[in-house]
Design a protein around this motif. Sequence first.
Motif, PDB file in Angstrom:
ATOM      1  N   UNK A 234      19.275 -13.959   9.721  1.00 38.22           N
ATOM      2  CA  UNK A 234      20.636 -13.770   9.693  1.00 38.22           C
ATOM      3  C   UNK A 234      20.948 -12.376   9.002  1.00 38.22           C
ATOM      4  N   UNK A 235      21.811 -11.516   9.805  1.00 41.12           N
ATOM      5  CA  UNK A 235      22.058 -10.515   8.975  1.00 41.12           C
ATOM      6  C   UNK A 235      21.413  -9.251   9.652  1.00 41.12           C
ATOM      7  N   UNK A 236      20.421  -9.417  10.357  1.00 43.53           N
ATOM      8  CA  UNK A 236      19.524  -8.236  10.419  1.00 43.53           C
ATOM      9  C   UNK A 236      20.165  -7.767  12.138  1.00 43.53           C
ATOM     10  N   UNK A 237      20.845  -8.432  12.646  1.00 42.21           N
ATOM     11  CA  UNK A 237      21.281  -7.701  13.875  1.00 42.21           C
ATOM     12  C   UNK A 237      22.228  -6.655  13.679  1.00 42.21           C
ATOM     13  N   UNK A 238      22.922  -6.622  12.540  1.00 39.22           N
ATOM     14  CA  UNK A 238      23.943  -5.518  12.210  1.00 39.22           C
ATOM     15  C   UNK A 238      23.164  -4.267  12.137  1.00 39.22           C
ATOM     16  N   UNK A 239      21.854  -3.998  11.942  1.00 39.76           N
ATOM     17  CA  UNK A 239      21.352  -2.939  11.674  1.00 39.76           C
ATOM     18  C   UNK A 239      20.070  -2.708  12.701  1.00 39.76           C
ATOM     19  N   UNK A 240      20.101  -3.500  13.680  1.00 36.18           N
ATOM     20  CA  UNK A 240      18.875  -3.547  14.728  1.00 36.18           C
ATOM     21  C   UNK A 240      17.561  -3.446  14.126  1.00 36.18           C
ATOM     22  N   UNK A 241      17.330  -4.423  13.101  1.00 36.08           N
ATOM     23  CA  UNK A 241      16.078  -4.191  12.243  1.00 36.08           C
ATOM     24  C   UNK A 241      14.979  -4.612  13.109  1.00 36.08           C
ATOM     25  N   UNK A 242      14.915  -5.621  13.981  1.00 34.04           N
ATOM     26  CA  UNK A 242      13.992  -6.284  14.859  1.00 34.04           C
ATOM     27  C   UNK A 242      14.148  -5.410  16.298  1.00 34.04           C
TER      28      UNK A 242
ATOM     29  N   UNK B 245       0.795  -1.306  -0.114  1.00 35.53           N
ATOM     30  CA  UNK B 245       0.018  -0.050   0.139  1.00 35.53           C
ATOM     31  C   UNK B 245       0.811   1.233   0.092  1.00 35.53           C
ATOM     32  N   UNK B 246       2.125   1.167   0.374  1.00 36.00           N
ATOM     33  CA  UNK B 246       3.055   2.167   0.652  1.00 36.00           C
ATOM     34  C   UNK B 246       4.098   2.231  -0.625  1.00 36.00           C
ATOM     35  N   UNK B 247       4.230   1.179  -1.243  1.00 31.68           N
ATOM     36  CA  UNK B 247       5.325   1.103  -2.202  1.00 31.68           C
ATOM     37  C   UNK B 247       4.709   0.299  -3.453  1.00 31.68           C
ATOM     38  N   UNK B 248       3.913   1.389  -4.268  1.00 35.76           N
ATOM     39  CA  UNK B 248       3.557   0.839  -5.531  1.00 35.76           C
ATOM     40  C   UNK B 248       4.409   0.595  -6.410  1.00 35.76           C
ATOM     41  N   UNK B 249       5.484   1.392  -6.551  1.00 31.07           N
ATOM     42  CA  UNK B 249       6.381   1.256  -7.511  1.00 31.07           C
ATOM     43  C   UNK B 249       7.323   0.308  -7.468  1.00 31.07           C
ATOM     44  N   UNK B 250       7.860  -0.060  -6.316  1.00 30.51           N
ATOM     45  CA  UNK B 250       8.860  -0.950  -6.328  1.00 30.51           C
ATOM     46  C   UNK B 250       8.604  -1.957  -5.067  1.00 30.51           C
ATOM     47  N   UNK B 251       8.623  -3.239  -5.234  1.00 31.99           N
ATOM     48  CA  UNK B 251       8.379  -4.014  -4.235  1.00 31.99           C
ATOM     49  C   UNK B 251       9.861  -4.365  -3.517  1.00 31.99           C
ATOM     50  N   UNK B 252       9.828  -4.196  -2.067  1.00 33.40           N
ATOM     51  CA  UNK B 252      10.971  -4.387  -1.564  1.00 33.40           C
ATOM     52  C   UNK B 252      11.016  -5.730  -0.558  1.00 33.40           C
ATOM     53  N   UNK B 253      12.063  -6.133  -0.365  1.00 37.54           N
ATOM     54  CA  UNK B 253      12.188  -7.326   0.350  1.00 37.54           C
ATOM     55  C   UNK B 253      13.784  -7.712   0.865  1.00 37.54           C
ATOM     56  N   UNK B 254      14.038  -8.803   1.357  1.00 37.42           N
ATOM     57  CA  UNK B 254      15.362  -9.238   2.143  1.00 37.42           C
ATOM     58  C   UNK B 254      15.594 -10.602   1.422  1.00 37.42           C
ATOM     59  N   UNK B 255      16.712 -11.058   1.685  1.00 33.92           N
ATOM     60  CA  UNK B 255      17.325 -12.496   1.719  1.00 33.92           C
ATOM     61  C   UNK B 255      16.776 -12.888   3.066  1.00 33.92           C
TER      62      UNK B 255
ATOM     63  N   UNK C 247      22.442  -6.483   5.989  1.00 30.42           N
ATOM     64  CA  UNK C 247      23.671  -6.000   6.626  1.00 30.42           C
ATOM     65  C   UNK C 247      23.461  -4.722   6.966  1.00 30.42           C
ATOM     66  N   UNK C 248      24.417  -4.269   7.485  1.00 28.62           N
ATOM     67  CA  UNK C 248      24.429  -2.750   8.224  1.00 28.62           C
ATOM     68  C   UNK C 248      23.881  -1.827   6.927  1.00 28.62           C
ATOM     69  N   UNK C 249      23.183  -1.013   7.464  1.00 30.16           N
ATOM     70  CA  UNK C 249      22.675   0.018   6.390  1.00 30.16           C
ATOM     71  C   UNK C 249      21.184  -0.512   5.843  1.00 30.16           C
ATOM     72  N   UNK C 250      20.722  -1.675   6.283  1.00 28.90           N
ATOM     73  CA  UNK C 250      19.401  -2.208   5.663  1.00 28.90           C
ATOM     74  C   UNK C 250      18.359  -1.313   5.964  1.00 28.90           C
ATOM     75  N   UNK C 251      17.874  -0.703   6.956  1.00 33.91           N
ATOM     76  CA  UNK C 251      16.970  -0.073   7.168  1.00 33.91           C
ATOM     77  C   UNK C 251      17.071   1.244   6.543  1.00 33.91           C
ATOM     78  N   UNK C 252      18.328   1.973   6.347  1.00 37.77           N
ATOM     79  CA  UNK C 252      18.127   3.102   5.668  1.00 37.77           C
ATOM     80  C   UNK C 252      17.971   3.085   4.360  1.00 37.77           C
ATOM     81  N   UNK C 253      18.680   1.669   3.813  1.00 36.16           N
ATOM     82  CA  UNK C 253      18.588   1.558   2.325  1.00 36.16           C
ATOM     83  C   UNK C 253      17.283   1.162   1.809  1.00 36.16           C
TER      84      UNK C 253
END
Length: 192
Positions: free
Chosen positions: A18-26, A4-14, A174-180
């Motif tokens: 694993x790897x989310x702790x570097x950016x404190x995603x959760x 609903x917020x991102x009609x242009x590009x669908x975003x996701x992760x692998x 990885x680090x920078x995920x939230x900002x990216x």
Amino acid sequence: MSEAHSPQLKLGTIGWEQGFEADHFYPDDLPEDWRLTYLSNELDRVAIPVLALQGVDEETVEEWEEDTHEQFRFYLWATSSDTPSQVAEALEQLSPLGEKLCAVLSEQPLTLNFSTVLLQPQTLKETMGEIQLLSVGGEVAIVEAQQELSPMVMRELLERLKGQQVDTLLFVPEAGLIANLANAETISALLG
């Protein structure tokens, strides 16, 4: 960052473990078994590496289907080290996802009993400086960046992907995920 917020590009992760702790995603107090639901509330897509399915039972996969929003989609990610039999077995494991399993992303040609196999034939060691790896195949791109990408680099990346008809961008966590993710959503919306 949902559809609903991102009609242009669908975003996701692998993956979502694993790897989310570097950016404190959760959030720190989030139970591990709620991570996929949290990710589903924030994003639209996730790719599951074949090796991540070792030991995963049907009941767990059924929970994944129930724990994600209706428009959320899964990919199976097969690397060049995965054998065709491992990929076929992983597809069978993911069958409870039904139509939420939208494609297999593969680094190698595969013959499968599955409707959509997107090959990732272009693995580019990028010269865009901040990007470690960019794989593009079909309508999906996978980006590995070990830091936050500058807005200019993100814009250049998204313009390039738009020119190749890419509609889904998956980040290696990885680090920078939230900002990216935030920058990709904002710039995608601006680019239209």
